[in-house]
Design an enzyme around this catalytic site. Structure first.
Site, PDB file in Angstrom:
ATOM      1  CG  MET A  80      -1.997  -1.105   1.125  1.00  0.00           C
ATOM      2  SD  MET A  80      -3.532  -0.761   2.004  1.00  0.00           S
ATOM      3  CE  MET A  80      -2.933  -0.597   3.675  1.00  0.00           C
ATOM      4  CG  ASN A 138       4.519   5.589   4.262  1.00  0.00           C
ATOM      5  OD1 ASN A 138       5.422   6.372   4.004  1.00  0.00           O
ATOM      6  ND2 ASN A 138       4.054   5.425   5.485  1.00  0.00           N
ATOM      7  N   GLY A 194      11.426  -2.844   5.293  1.00  0.00           N
ATOM      8  CA  GLY A 194      10.700  -4.116   5.334  1.00  0.00           C
ATOM      9  C   GLY A 194      10.115  -4.465   3.974  1.00  0.00           C
ATOM     10  CG  HIS A 195       7.069  -2.056   2.183  1.00  0.00           C
ATOM     11  ND1 HIS A 195       7.027  -0.965   3.025  1.00  0.00           N
ATOM     12  CD2 HIS A 195       5.829  -2.610   2.219  1.00  0.00           C
ATOM     13  CE1 HIS A 195       5.818  -0.853   3.536  1.00  0.00           C
ATOM     14  NE2 HIS A 195       5.073  -1.842   3.079  1.00  0.00           N
ATOM     15  CB  SER A 236       3.534   2.285   6.515  1.00  0.00           C
ATOM     16  OG  SER A 236       4.160   1.586   5.463  1.00  0.00           O
TER      17      SER A 236
END
Length: 283
Positions: free
Chosen positions: A30, A32, A36-37, A188
């Site tokens: 989603m 931001n 981690g992403h 986020s």
């Protein structure tokens, strides 16, 4: 890196890649984005050179419309980060192209039982929104692999069950939680914390670790551990939303057959809801 907003254009790009015999790895987000992403993206790159990342704030999974309106949108910075990771395609659709007939007329996908307990009981309809959008994105991207973070433990379990139940030819790749040096799980939502709240936030993982250290002992009741943990957090500025200790596979209360269990933590710090979890193998 190719940025695409139109679902039909995405499908055409995917068809072209499939005709070339390319495997595709997918990371739904989603936006931001934080490290981690990016770890999800790096795990995807280990499977194949073709990585698709979606950035879509899904209105169907929000039970609080104010949370939806205030969800941070950092698309330009997100795309810069993804370009550095050599992502192939970034899919950034608008809500009206994903749900052209609106949310109430949208066909949905729902995983029973797993979606109805724990977080699902606290946020009715949330996981229906998650599985519906993930199913739709899977249909658009046609991935061979899809990476999901372990921080959203129940969500990961539900996605894995959906893929199994619907016979989707997709390998779900769970990716470990990324943490700051002080133990705070990256999220986020951390950006919404004030400086004083951010100083307190690592206590969530510290309390969770205390529970984990005591759990192998059969002499301490789980309810007592949860009560003590809730008391410590509440006395230090948190408002505990839920602490659960359940079987990893069923998300049901632990019984004599449980081999792997998970501690699930959820607490508000100010207006920000933080979650964390830890898996424990029982001897």
């Amino acid at each position: 890196m190719h940025i695409i907003t139109d679902p039909k254009q995405l499908q055409n790009e995917i068809k072209a890649l499939k005709r070339q015999g390319k495997d595709i790895a997918f990371v739904p987000t989603m936006g931001n984005l934080h490290n981690g992403h990016l770890q999800l993206v790096r795990q995807a790159k280990q499977k194949t050179s073709i990585v698709v990342v979606s950035i879509f704030v899904n209105p169907m999974q929000f039970d609080n419309q104010n949370d939806l309106k205030t969800y941070p949108k950092t698309l330009e910075n997100d795309c810069q980060l993804l370009e550095k990771e050599n992502v192939t395609i970034v899919f950034t659709p608008e809500a009206d192209t994903i749900y052209p007939n609106g949310l109430t007329a949208q066909t949905y996908v729902e995983v029973p039982e797993l979606s109805e307990r724990l977080e699902g009981a606290l946020r009715p309809g949330h996981f229906r929104g998650v599985t519906t959008i993930v199913n739709k994105l899977f249909n658009l991207v046609q991935p061979d692999y899809a990476c999901f973070g372990k921080k959203d433990f129940q969500q990961l379990a539900i996605i894995k069950q959906m893929v199994t139940d619907l016979a989707m030819p997709i390998e779900i790749i769970p990716v470990d939680i990324e943490r700051e040096a002080n133990g705070l799980a990256l999220s986020s939502r951390n950006g919404k914390l004030s400086s004083s709240e951010r100083a307190k936030a690592p206590l969530l993982s510290k309390v969770m670790n205390k529970i984990a250290q005591s759990l192998p002992s059969k002499e301490i009741a789980h309810t007592e551990l949860i009560t003590a943990a809730s008391k410590e957090l509440n006395e230090n500025g948190f408002t505990v939303d839920a602490i659960d200790i359940v079987d990893c596979n069923t998300l049901q209360p632990i019984d004599s057959n449980s081999k792997r269990i998970v501690i699930l933590m959820a607490a508000f710090l100010g207006r920000t809801r933080l979650i964390d979890n830890q898996v424990i193998n029982l001897q």
